[in-house]
Design a protein around this motif. Structure first.
Motif, short mmCIF file in Angstrom:
data_model
loop_
_atom_site.label_atom_id
_atom_site.label_comp_id
_atom_site.label_asym_id
_atom_site.label_seq_id
_atom_site.Cartn_x
_atom_site.Cartn_y
_atom_site.Cartn_z
N UNK A 155 0.85 -1.18 0.00
CA UNK A 155 0.00 0.00 0.00
C UNK A 155 0.88 1.23 0.00
N UNK A 156 0.50 2.20 -0.81
CA UNK A 156 1.18 3.50 -0.85
C UNK A 156 0.11 4.58 -0.79
N UNK A 157 0.17 5.41 0.23
CA UNK A 157 -0.81 6.48 0.41
C UNK A 157 -0.43 7.70 -0.43
N UNK A 158 -1.46 8.35 -1.00
CA UNK A 158 -1.26 9.62 -1.70
C UNK A 158 -1.70 10.80 -0.86
N UNK A 159 -2.14 10.53 0.38
CA UNK A 159 -2.53 11.60 1.27
C UNK A 159 -4.03 11.79 1.36
N UNK A 160 -4.39 12.75 2.16
CA UNK A 160 -5.78 13.00 2.50
C UNK A 160 -6.57 13.62 1.36
N UNK A 161 -7.85 13.24 1.29
CA UNK A 161 -8.78 13.82 0.35
C UNK A 161 -9.19 15.24 0.72
N UNK A 162 -8.68 15.75 1.85
CA UNK A 162 -8.99 17.13 2.23
C UNK A 162 -8.48 18.10 1.17
N UNK A 163 -7.46 17.69 0.40
CA UNK A 163 -6.95 18.50 -0.71
C UNK A 163 -8.07 18.77 -1.72
N UNK A 164 -8.98 17.81 -1.87
CA UNK A 164 -10.11 17.94 -2.78
C UNK A 164 -11.38 18.41 -2.07
N UNK A 165 -11.25 18.83 -0.79
CA UNK A 165 -12.39 19.32 -0.03
C UNK A 165 -13.23 18.22 0.59
N UNK A 166 -12.70 17.01 0.69
CA UNK A 166 -13.40 15.88 1.28
C UNK A 166 -12.96 15.67 2.72
N UNK A 167 -13.63 14.81 3.47
CA UNK A 167 -13.19 14.54 4.84
C UNK A 167 -11.73 14.09 4.89
N UNK A 168 -11.03 14.48 5.94
CA UNK A 168 -9.59 14.21 6.02
C UNK A 168 -9.27 12.72 6.14
N UNK A 169 -10.24 11.89 6.55
CA UNK A 169 -9.96 10.46 6.63
C UNK A 169 -10.23 9.73 5.32
N UNK A 170 -10.69 10.42 4.28
CA UNK A 170 -10.78 9.85 2.94
C UNK A 170 -9.39 10.00 2.33
N UNK A 171 -8.81 8.91 1.90
CA UNK A 171 -7.41 8.89 1.51
C UNK A 171 -7.26 8.32 0.11
#
Length: 175
Positions: A96-112
């Motif tokens: 698994x490789x994370x690209x970071x939080x979906x908060x960048x797209x305005x989504x909840x921070x736990x959407x990754x």
């Protein structure tokens, strides 16, 4: 053979991220289905024109490399004939490789966003028929170039690789 697959699909520097341990993954299932008509199931094609529709969900732990989960698949030949259908079951997390939080797209921070490789067993009539690698890509966060939203399915020993995105949405949720 799996090590060659890892090298082909993951950035060369990371096979698992440190940090948070457990993620839920969604592949072409609710609540993703309400986002667009083509969100569910995830559909991916093979070079010969066959497609496979995949849906399911589960969890994985990046420290223990344990994955749980299950879902369904339908393998359609290029002419639309169903070749096989059944279920899949996660057997372990390969990477698994994370690209970071979906908060960048305005989504909840736990959407990754991220890229996961999960070993699965494909079953027809509850009988295991093939092992496969389910590659799940989610474009949230800051994905590198060349990453696509959706899934790929490499069926080990069957000589078929579903690697041409057709449609579908995926999501990782930090637990």
């Amino acid at each position: 053979m799996l090590s060659a697959l890892f090298l082909a699909v993951l950035p060369s520097t990371a096979f698992a991220d440190s940090g948070h341990n457990t993620y839920q993954y969604l592949v072409g299932v609710d609540p993703l289905c309400s986002l667009a008509p083509s969100a569910c199931p995830d559909i991916v094609g093979a070079p010969n024109g066959d497609t496979v529709a995949v849906a399911g969900q589960g969890t994985f732990d990046i420290r223990s490399m344990v994955a749980t989960g299950s879902g369904t698949f339908v393998h359609m030949m290029a002419d639309g004939t169903v070749r096989a259908s059944g279920t899949w079951e996660a057997t372990r997390l390969l990477a698994f490789h994370s690209f970071g939080s979906g908060s960048v797209q305005g989504l909840p921070s736990n959407f990754v966003g991220g890229l996961a490789l999960i070993q699965v067993t494909l079953k027809v009539h509850d009988q295991p028929v093939f092992n496969a690698v389910l590659k799940i890509g989610c474009e949230l966060g800051n994905p590198p170039g060349g990453i696509h939203e959706g899934v790929e399915l490499t069926v080990l020993g069957a000589g078929i690789n579903f690697n041409e995105k057709v449609s579908g949405f995926t999501l990782f949720i930090l637990q």
